[in-house]
Design a protein around this motif. Sequence first.
Motif, short mmCIF file in Angstrom:
data_model
loop_
_atom_site.label_atom_id
_atom_site.label_comp_id
_atom_site.label_asym_id
_atom_site.label_seq_id
_atom_site.Cartn_x
_atom_site.Cartn_y
_atom_site.Cartn_z
N LYS A 144 0.82 -1.21 0.00
CA LYS A 144 0.00 0.00 0.00
C LYS A 144 0.86 1.26 0.00
N LYS A 145 1.95 1.26 0.79
CA LYS A 145 2.84 2.42 0.85
C LYS A 145 3.47 2.70 -0.52
N GLY A 146 3.77 1.65 -1.25
CA GLY A 146 4.36 1.81 -2.59
C GLY A 146 3.39 2.44 -3.57
N VAL A 147 2.13 2.05 -3.48
CA VAL A 147 1.09 2.63 -4.34
C VAL A 147 0.87 4.09 -3.96
N THR A 148 0.77 4.35 -2.67
CA THR A 148 0.57 5.71 -2.18
C THR A 148 1.72 6.61 -2.61
N ALA A 149 2.94 6.07 -2.64
CA ALA A 149 4.12 6.85 -3.03
C ALA A 149 4.00 7.38 -4.45
N VAL A 150 3.36 6.64 -5.34
CA VAL A 150 3.18 7.11 -6.72
C VAL A 150 2.30 8.35 -6.73
N PHE A 151 1.16 8.30 -6.02
CA PHE A 151 0.27 9.46 -5.97
C PHE A 151 0.97 10.66 -5.33
N ALA A 152 1.76 10.42 -4.30
CA ALA A 152 2.51 11.49 -3.65
C ALA A 152 3.54 12.09 -4.61
N ASP A 153 4.17 11.23 -5.40
CA ASP A 153 5.18 11.70 -6.36
C ASP A 153 4.54 12.59 -7.44
N ILE A 154 3.35 12.24 -7.86
CA ILE A 154 2.67 13.03 -8.89
C ILE A 154 2.50 14.47 -8.41
N VAL A 155 1.92 14.65 -7.22
CA VAL A 155 1.64 16.01 -6.76
C VAL A 155 2.89 16.75 -6.28
N SER A 156 3.92 16.01 -5.83
CA SER A 156 5.13 16.70 -5.37
C SER A 156 6.05 17.06 -6.54
N THR A 157 6.04 16.27 -7.60
CA THR A 157 6.92 16.50 -8.75
C THR A 157 6.40 17.61 -9.66
N MET A 158 5.08 17.67 -9.83
CA MET A 158 4.52 18.58 -10.81
C MET A 158 4.44 20.02 -10.29
N GLY A 159 4.58 20.96 -11.23
CA GLY A 159 4.48 22.37 -10.89
C GLY A 159 3.06 22.88 -11.08
N ASP A 160 2.84 24.12 -10.71
CA ASP A 160 1.52 24.73 -10.83
C ASP A 160 1.02 24.72 -12.28
N ASP A 161 -0.27 24.45 -12.43
CA ASP A 161 -0.96 24.49 -13.73
C ASP A 161 -0.46 23.47 -14.75
N GLU A 162 0.26 22.45 -14.30
CA GLU A 162 0.73 21.43 -15.24
C GLU A 162 -0.37 20.39 -15.47
N VAL A 163 -0.15 19.54 -16.47
CA VAL A 163 -1.15 18.55 -16.89
C VAL A 163 -0.57 17.16 -16.71
N PHE A 164 -1.42 16.25 -16.21
CA PHE A 164 -1.03 14.84 -16.25
C PHE A 164 -2.13 14.03 -16.92
N TYR A 165 -1.75 12.84 -17.36
CA TYR A 165 -2.64 11.99 -18.17
C TYR A 165 -2.76 10.64 -17.48
N ARG A 166 -4.00 10.14 -17.40
CA ARG A 166 -4.22 8.88 -16.69
C ARG A 166 -5.13 7.97 -17.52
N VAL A 167 -4.74 6.71 -17.57
CA VAL A 167 -5.60 5.67 -18.12
C VAL A 167 -5.85 4.73 -16.96
N THR A 168 -7.12 4.50 -16.63
CA THR A 168 -7.40 3.68 -15.47
C THR A 168 -8.51 2.67 -15.74
N SER A 169 -8.27 1.49 -15.25
CA SER A 169 -9.28 0.42 -15.34
C SER A 169 -9.59 -0.06 -13.92
N GLU A 170 -9.57 0.89 -12.98
CA GLU A 170 -9.83 0.53 -11.58
C GLU A 170 -11.23 -0.07 -11.45
N ILE A 171 -11.34 -1.09 -10.63
CA ILE A 171 -12.61 -1.77 -10.44
C ILE A 171 -13.39 -1.13 -9.30
N ASP A 172 -12.68 -0.77 -8.22
CA ASP A 172 -13.33 -0.20 -7.04
C ASP A 172 -12.76 1.19 -6.77
N VAL A 173 -13.46 2.22 -7.25
CA VAL A 173 -12.99 3.60 -7.13
C VAL A 173 -12.78 3.99 -5.67
#
Length: 144
Positions: free
Chosen positions: A15-44
């Motif tokens: 779980k910590k490893g998965v959470t680290a990805v989401f943390a990296d997204i928001v810590s790495t990106m600057g203001d007003d930047e764009v990211f792209y996601r493709v998701t096939s999550e079963i349980d939102v």
Amino acid sequence: IVMNQKPHIEYREGKKGVTAVFADIVSTMGDDEVFYRVTSEIDVEKVNTYLPANYRTIRDKKKLQRYVIMSANAAKVKQKRLDRDLVVVPPNMDDFGDNVLMTIYWHKVAYIDFNTETSITIANPMIAEFQKKLFKLAYDSLKR
């Protein structure tokens, strides 16, 4: 973009490893930047449990924009947002129930397998640009 930069790959488990990805997204990106996601999550709702406590606050403060391709089932649960442009994979194309997510952000591409709680992040400008082109191709064709 550095053409000859070798990829840096991070593999994380749990779980910590998965959470680290989401943390990296928001810590790495600057203001007003764009990211792209493709998701096939079963349980939102379960996926939301992996988000760091301050994820949405940081994302919204930075005004991060996102483009998302997702399954029809997952899209039903998502609320409309001004900072998210979403297209849905038609159910007749694929059930899109793999429970895997890919995010392209900054010079990185991250894959999360919610089935095994594992993630792989590839840091490489050329690979990220290539994935972004593929994303835009799919996104534009689904938007029509």
